[in-house]
Motif scaffolding. Structure first.
Motif, PDB file in Angstrom:
ATOM      1  N   UNK A  62      47.968  48.452  52.991  1.00  0.00           N
ATOM      2  CA  UNK A  62      48.160  49.661  51.983  1.00  0.00           C
ATOM      3  C   UNK A  62      49.473  49.084  51.450  1.00  0.00           C
ATOM      4  N   UNK A  63      50.611  48.546  52.695  1.00  0.00           N
ATOM      5  CA  UNK A  63      51.784  47.621  51.957  1.00  0.00           C
ATOM      6  C   UNK A  63      51.169  46.694  51.143  1.00  0.00           C
ATOM      7  N   UNK A  64      50.525  45.561  51.704  1.00  0.00           N
ATOM      8  CA  UNK A  64      50.272  44.513  50.626  1.00  0.00           C
ATOM      9  C   UNK A  64      50.011  44.686  49.625  1.00  0.00           C
ATOM     10  N   UNK A  65      48.813  45.651  49.255  1.00  0.00           N
ATOM     11  CA  UNK A  65      48.413  46.264  47.811  1.00  0.00           C
ATOM     12  C   UNK A  65      49.200  46.606  47.110  1.00  0.00           C
ATOM     13  N   UNK A  69      50.372  45.320  43.418  1.00  0.00           N
ATOM     14  CA  UNK A  69      50.205  45.574  42.075  1.00  0.00           C
ATOM     15  C   UNK A  69      51.787  45.551  41.336  1.00  0.00           C
ATOM     16  N   UNK A  70      52.813  45.592  42.477  1.00  0.00           N
ATOM     17  CA  UNK A  70      54.063  45.425  42.111  1.00  0.00           C
ATOM     18  C   UNK A  70      54.425  43.384  40.968  1.00  0.00           C
ATOM     19  N   UNK A  71      53.489  43.395  41.747  1.00  0.00           N
ATOM     20  CA  UNK A  71      53.518  41.372  41.000  1.00  0.00           C
ATOM     21  C   UNK A  71      54.810  40.922  41.994  1.00  0.00           C
ATOM     22  N   UNK A  72      54.706  41.569  43.311  1.00  0.00           N
ATOM     23  CA  UNK A  72      55.943  40.317  44.890  1.00  0.00           C
ATOM     24  C   UNK A  72      54.888  39.377  45.169  1.00  0.00           C
ATOM     25  N   UNK A  77      46.208  38.474  52.807  1.00  0.00           N
ATOM     26  CA  UNK A  77      45.500  37.754  53.940  1.00  0.00           C
ATOM     27  C   UNK A  77      45.484  38.798  54.649  1.00  0.00           C
ATOM     28  N   UNK A  78      44.622  39.408  55.089  1.00  0.00           N
ATOM     29  CA  UNK A  78      43.656  40.387  56.466  1.00  0.00           C
ATOM     30  C   UNK A  78      43.154  39.739  57.435  1.00  0.00           C
ATOM     31  N   UNK A  79      43.186  40.545  58.614  1.00  0.00           N
ATOM     32  CA  UNK A  79      42.014  40.563  59.333  1.00  0.00           C
ATOM     33  C   UNK A  79      40.982  41.568  58.605  1.00  0.00           C
ATOM     34  N   UNK A  80      39.721  40.990  58.476  1.00  0.00           N
ATOM     35  CA  UNK A  80      38.318  41.966  57.627  1.00  0.00           C
ATOM     36  C   UNK A  80      38.676  42.712  58.473  1.00  0.00           C
ATOM     37  N   UNK A  81      38.456  43.154  60.006  1.00  0.00           N
ATOM     38  CA  UNK A  81      38.213  44.001  60.483  1.00  0.00           C
ATOM     39  C   UNK A  81      39.172  45.059  60.438  1.00  0.00           C
ATOM     40  N   UNK A  82      39.889  45.408  59.447  1.00  0.00           N
ATOM     41  CA  UNK A  82      41.530  45.932  59.699  1.00  0.00           C
ATOM     42  C   UNK A  82      41.222  46.788  57.942  1.00  0.00           C
ATOM     43  N   UNK A  83      40.012  46.166  57.359  1.00  0.00           N
ATOM     44  CA  UNK A  83      40.268  46.166  55.635  1.00  0.00           C
ATOM     45  C   UNK A  83      38.831  47.385  55.330  1.00  0.00           C
ATOM     46  N   UNK A  84      39.121  48.711  54.408  1.00  0.00           N
ATOM     47  CA  UNK A  84      38.298  49.476  54.233  1.00  0.00           C
ATOM     48  C   UNK A  84      37.272  48.768  53.613  1.00  0.00           C
ATOM     49  N   UNK A  85      35.750  50.034  53.715  1.00  0.00           N
ATOM     50  CA  UNK A  85      34.565  49.282  53.492  1.00  0.00           C
ATOM     51  C   UNK A  85      34.042  49.317  51.910  1.00  0.00           C
ATOM     52  N   UNK A  86      35.090  50.485  51.017  1.00  0.00           N
ATOM     53  CA  UNK A  86      35.290  50.235  50.137  1.00  0.00           C
ATOM     54  C   UNK A  86      37.115  50.214  49.154  1.00  0.00           C
ATOM     55  N   UNK A  87      37.423  49.541  48.601  1.00  0.00           N
ATOM     56  CA  UNK A  87      38.044  49.469  47.725  1.00  0.00           C
ATOM     57  C   UNK A  87      38.864  50.158  46.285  1.00  0.00           C
ATOM     58  N   UNK A  88      40.080  50.560  45.715  1.00  0.00           N
ATOM     59  CA  UNK A  88      40.446  51.181  45.522  1.00  0.00           C
ATOM     60  C   UNK A  88      40.162  50.342  43.826  1.00  0.00           C
ATOM     61  N   UNK A  89      40.156  51.233  42.181  1.00  0.00           N
ATOM     62  CA  UNK A  89      39.435  50.442  41.733  1.00  0.00           C
ATOM     63  C   UNK A  89      40.863  49.032  41.003  1.00  0.00           C
ATOM     64  N   UNK A  90      41.061  48.212  41.006  1.00  0.00           N
ATOM     65  CA  UNK A  90      41.187  46.808  40.882  1.00  0.00           C
ATOM     66  C   UNK A  90      41.247  45.964  41.619  1.00  0.00           C
ATOM     67  N   UNK A  91      41.156  46.352  43.345  1.00  0.00           N
ATOM     68  CA  UNK A  91      41.167  45.299  44.240  1.00  0.00           C
ATOM     69  C   UNK A  91      40.199  44.905  43.999  1.00  0.00           C
ATOM     70  N   UNK A  92      39.809  43.686  44.604  1.00  0.00           N
ATOM     71  CA  UNK A  92      38.663  43.267  45.348  1.00  0.00           C
ATOM     72  C   UNK A  92      39.093  41.890  46.421  1.00  0.00           C
ATOM     73  N   UNK A  93      38.313  41.656  47.154  1.00  0.00           N
ATOM     74  CA  UNK A  93      37.886  41.343  48.396  1.00  0.00           C
ATOM     75  C   UNK A  93      37.220  39.388  48.134  1.00  0.00           C
ATOM     76  N   UNK A 204      42.443  39.729  49.274  1.00  0.00           N
ATOM     77  CA  UNK A 204      42.098  40.272  48.927  1.00  0.00           C
ATOM     78  C   UNK A 204      42.693  40.252  47.865  1.00  0.00           C
ATOM     79  N   UNK A 205      43.075  40.231  46.862  1.00  0.00           N
ATOM     80  CA  UNK A 205      44.011  40.455  45.140  1.00  0.00           C
ATOM     81  C   UNK A 205      43.170  41.188  44.119  1.00  0.00           C
ATOM     82  N   UNK A 206      44.379  41.474  43.285  1.00  0.00           N
ATOM     83  CA  UNK A 206      43.625  42.380  41.581  1.00  0.00           C
ATOM     84  C   UNK A 206      42.569  41.497  41.445  1.00  0.00           C
ATOM     85  N   UNK A 207      41.812  42.605  40.733  1.00  0.00           N
ATOM     86  CA  UNK A 207      40.361  41.785  39.858  1.00  0.00           C
ATOM     87  C   UNK A 207      40.850  40.779  39.048  1.00  0.00           C
TER      88      UNK A 207
END
Length: 313
Positions: A62-65, A69-72, A77-93, A204-207
Motif C-alpha cells: 500500500x505505501x509503495x502504491x 500516486x504521489x509521483x515519488x 518492486x514486490x515479492x509477487x506472493x505479497x501482491x493482491x490478485x486484484x489491483x485498484x484502478x490505475x495500477x498495473x502489474x 507495479x506501476x501506474x497504468x
C-alpha cells in the motif's frame, strides 16, 4: 525516459530485489539513471502481531502504491506472493521476472529435516498456510509465531527460541546466508505447496503505456504462465495473502504440460481440500479458474471463511 525511481521496502531482501531489478534494467538501458527510494510499509512497522490479524491484502504494497500516486517513484518492486490478485484502478502489474527457487525451506541448528525433529518440537512460522502444511506432516509439532525480517528470524532460531523455522528458500539464497545455520533444507513442493507467485518478482506501476513498454524487457514467459494459473486460482476463490492457500504451477520439462498443485484448509489441518492436475500448457488461462471452481463445489469458500475467522480472533 532518462531517469527512473524504484520504490522499495527497507529490508535487506527488498533492497536486494530492487537492486536486482535496477541491474537488469541497466543491461537494456545503460544510459538511464536509476535510483532506489525506500519506504516502510504497515507490515514492516507492526512486528508483534500475526499478519493475518493486521488486515490481509496490501500489507506490503500500500505505501509503495501511495508513492507511485504521489509521483515519488515510477515503479515498485514486490515479492509477487505479497501482491493482491486484484489491483485498484490505475495500477498495473507491468512485469514478472524469471522465477527463483519457489520452495519453502527448513532451517535448524540441530535437526536436518522436519522428519528428524523430536516429538513436540517447536517450529517458528506465522504463515497460516505453512502452519497447515506442517501439521499435515507432523501433527505433534508445536507452532510458535515468528515475525521480522529474515536476519531477525534466523537470530531468534540461533538464540534457541525455536527448534526450527520455515522460510521461503529464495530469500535465504538471495542474501547468501544459507551457511548461517547448520541445516538449510529446501522442502519439495510435493510436501509443502508454496504461496502463489512465491520466488517471482512483480513490478507495479501506474497504468502508463510508456512505462509498461519499457519494463517489458523484464518479463519472463514461464513465470507469467505459472503465476497466471496460481493467481487465477486464488482470485476465483477470493482468498487473500494471509489465508491457508497453497497454489503452485510448474511447467514440466517437456515444455508442453503444466502441473498444478493446490490446497486449501484449516490452519490446524483438521480439514482440507487438495488437488494435483497435469494439463496442456496451452490451457494455462483456464487451469487455475477450473480447479478453483472444483474447490468451490467442494466447500472451499466456506472452509476459508472459517479459517479466516480463526486467524482474526
Amino acid at each position: 525516459m532518462k531517469k527512473l525511481v524504484i520504490a522499495t521496502r527497507q529490508s535487506k531482501l527488498a533492497l536486494w530485489q530492487s537492486e536486482y531489478i535496477k541491474a537488469e534494467l541497466n543491461k537494456h538501458y545503460p544510459d538511464m539513471q536509476i535510483e532506489l527510494k525506500t519506504f516502510s510499509t504497515k507490515a514492516d512497522k507492526i512486528l508483534d502481531v500475526p499478519l493475518a490479524k493486521i488486515g490481509g491484502k496490501g500489507l506490503f504494497t500500500k505505501e509503495l502504491e501511495i508513492a507511485l500516486l504521489n509521483k515519488e517513484a515510477d515503479i515498485a518492486v514486490h515479492s509477487l506472493k505479497d501482491v493482491p490478485v486484484v489491483f485498484e484502478d490505475g495500477f498495473v502489474l507491468a512485469a514478472l521476472t524469471k522465477r527463483f527457487d519457489p520452495r519453502d525451506a527448513f532451517l535448524s541448528e540441530k535437526y536436518e529435516s522436519i522428519e528428524a525433529l523430536p516429538n513436540g518440537a517447536v517450529i517458528g512460522t506465522t504463515s497460516l498456510r505453512r502452519r497447515m502444511e506442517i501439521k499435515m506432516l507432523r501433527p505433534d509439532i508445536e507452532l510458535k509465531d515468528l515475525r521480522g525480517n529474515i536476519n531477525t528470524r534466523i537470530a531468534k532460531l540461533k538464540a534457541g527460541e525455536y527448534d526450527a523455522i520455515i522460510l521461503a528458500a529464495t530469500g535465504v539464497q538471495k542474501l547468501q546466508i544459507e551457511d548461517e545455520v547448520n541445516y538449510f533444507t529446501p522442502i519439495s513442493t510435493d510436501l509443502m505447496i508454496p504461496s502463489m507467485g512465491q520466488a517471482t518478482l512483480g513490478i507495479e506501476t501506474l497504468d502508463n503505456k510508456e512505462l509498461v513498454d519499457l519494463l517489458s524487457v523484464l518479463n519472463d514467459e514461464n513465470a507469467y504462465i505459472e503465476s497466471t494459473v496460481e493467481r487465477d486460482f486464488v482470485r476465483v476463490l477470493e482468498g487473500g495473502c494471509q489465508v491457508p492457500i497453497g497454489s503452485k504451477a510448474t511447467i514440466l520439462e517437456d515444455g508442453k504440460n503444466i502441473k498444478f498443485q493446490a490446497i486449501v484448509g484449516m490452519p490446524d489441518a483438521s480439514e482440507r481440500i487438495e488437488e494435483e492436475v497435469i494439463e496442456p500448457i496451452e490451457n494455462y488461462k483456464e487451469i487455475g479458474k477450473k480447479i478453483a471452481q472444483s474447490f468451490i463445489e467442494k466447500g472451499a469458500k466456506e472452509l476459508l471463511k472459517r479459517a479466516e475467522e480463526i486467524a482474526f480472533k
